[in-house]
Design a protein around this motif. Structure first.
Motif, mmCIF file in Angstrom:
data_model
loop_
_atom_site.group_PDB
_atom_site.id
_atom_site.type_symbol
_atom_site.label_atom_id
_atom_site.label_comp_id
_atom_site.label_asym_id
_atom_site.label_seq_id
_atom_site.Cartn_x
_atom_site.Cartn_y
_atom_site.Cartn_z
ATOM 1 N N ASP A 13 0.867 -1.137 0.001
ATOM 2 C CA ASP A 13 -0.003 -0.046 -0.097
ATOM 3 C C ASP A 13 0.945 1.215 0.026
ATOM 4 O OD1 ASP A 13 -2.343 -1.321 0.165
ATOM 5 O OD2 ASP A 13 -2.296 -1.504 2.259
ATOM 6 N N VAL A 14 2.132 1.122 -0.052
ATOM 7 C CA VAL A 14 2.851 2.592 -0.127
ATOM 8 C C VAL A 14 2.722 3.063 -1.631
ATOM 9 C CG1 VAL A 14 4.377 1.897 1.773
ATOM 10 C CG2 VAL A 14 5.011 1.348 -0.490
ATOM 11 N N CYS A 15 2.586 2.170 -2.576
ATOM 12 C CA CYS A 15 2.823 3.153 -3.905
ATOM 13 C C CYS A 15 1.764 3.965 -4.145
ATOM 14 C CB CYS A 15 3.184 2.116 -5.022
ATOM 15 S SG CYS A 15 1.936 0.774 -5.325
ATOM 16 N N GLU A 16 0.490 3.513 -3.983
ATOM 17 C CA GLU A 16 -0.586 4.346 -4.390
ATOM 18 C C GLU A 16 -0.802 5.732 -3.955
ATOM 19 O OE1 GLU A 16 -5.546 3.467 -4.502
ATOM 20 O OE2 GLU A 16 -4.456 2.704 -2.758
ATOM 21 N N PRO A 17 -0.674 6.058 -2.742
ATOM 22 C CA PRO A 17 -0.624 7.391 -2.316
ATOM 23 C C PRO A 17 0.440 8.078 -2.694
ATOM 24 C CG PRO A 17 -0.071 5.865 -0.388
ATOM 25 C CD PRO A 17 -0.530 5.020 -1.609
ATOM 26 N N GLN A 26 -5.833 -0.491 -6.927
ATOM 27 C CA GLN A 26 -5.611 -1.899 -6.396
ATOM 28 C C GLN A 26 -6.427 -2.715 -7.494
ATOM 29 O OE1 GLN A 26 -4.377 -3.754 -3.626
ATOM 30 N NE2 GLN A 26 -4.868 -5.198 -4.692
ATOM 31 N N GLY A 27 -5.810 -3.848 -8.019
ATOM 32 C CA GLY A 27 -6.287 -4.615 -8.944
ATOM 33 C C GLY A 27 -6.999 -5.857 -8.178
ATOM 34 N N VAL A 53 9.544 4.600 -3.220
ATOM 35 C CA VAL A 53 8.751 3.932 -1.947
ATOM 36 C C VAL A 53 8.607 2.300 -2.047
ATOM 37 C CG1 VAL A 53 7.673 6.298 -1.310
ATOM 38 C CG2 VAL A 53 6.410 4.381 -2.597
ATOM 39 N N CYS A 54 8.791 1.731 -3.080
ATOM 40 C CA CYS A 54 8.805 0.385 -3.171
ATOM 41 C C CYS A 54 9.570 -0.474 -2.435
ATOM 42 C CB CYS A 54 8.408 -0.121 -4.752
ATOM 43 S SG CYS A 54 8.134 -1.879 -5.017
ATOM 44 N N PRO A 55 9.233 -1.304 -1.534
ATOM 45 C CA PRO A 55 10.201 -1.912 -0.670
ATOM 46 C C PRO A 55 10.686 -3.105 -1.359
ATOM 47 C CG PRO A 55 8.051 -2.286 0.209
ATOM 48 C CD PRO A 55 8.118 -1.316 -0.786
ATOM 49 N N VAL A 56 10.132 -3.769 -2.397
ATOM 50 C CA VAL A 56 10.568 -4.749 -3.386
ATOM 51 C C VAL A 56 10.948 -4.661 -4.399
ATOM 52 C CG1 VAL A 56 9.331 -6.602 -1.830
ATOM 53 C CG2 VAL A 56 8.216 -5.612 -3.488
ATOM 54 N N ASP A 57 10.951 -3.624 -4.906
ATOM 55 C CA ASP A 57 11.459 -3.212 -6.153
ATOM 56 C C ASP A 57 10.692 -3.781 -7.388
ATOM 57 O OD1 ASP A 57 13.210 -1.790 -8.270
ATOM 58 O OD2 ASP A 57 14.894 -3.298 -7.900
#
Length: 87
Positions: A13-17, A26-27, A53-57
């Motif tokens: 949920d960090v990318c959306e905002p 959200q798909g 912000v994406c923690p998993v790249d």
């Protein structure tokens, strides 16, 4: 070009905002990016904020939606013009 979110997404949920263009949603399984709204943050930031912000790249370039920087800037202008209040 636009970006895409891969199956490595953990739905954190960090990318959306972080998306100034409201291109991330959200798909059915994971978050997705609407290529018609994604400008790679051109016009807003120096780099795509979702990738920052994406923690998993898990947000690479989407090779199916190739666009130049000028095309992305034009898209940014259209998107921001559409959001301005009427005079």
């Amino acid at each position: 070009m636009a970006l895409k979110i891969t199956d490595d997404c953990i739905n954190c949920d960090v990318c959306e905002p972080a998306c100034p263009n409201l291109a991330i949603f959200q798909g059915p399984e994971i978050y997705e990016i609407d290529a018609t709204r994604c400008t790679e943050c051109v016009g807003h930031f120096d780099e795509p904020q979702c990738r920052v912000v994406c923690p998993v790249d898990c947000i690479p370039l989407d090779l199916l939606h190739v666009e130049s920087r000028e095309q992305l800037l034009d898209k940014y202008r259209r998107l921001t013009a559409a959001s301005l209040p009427a005079p």
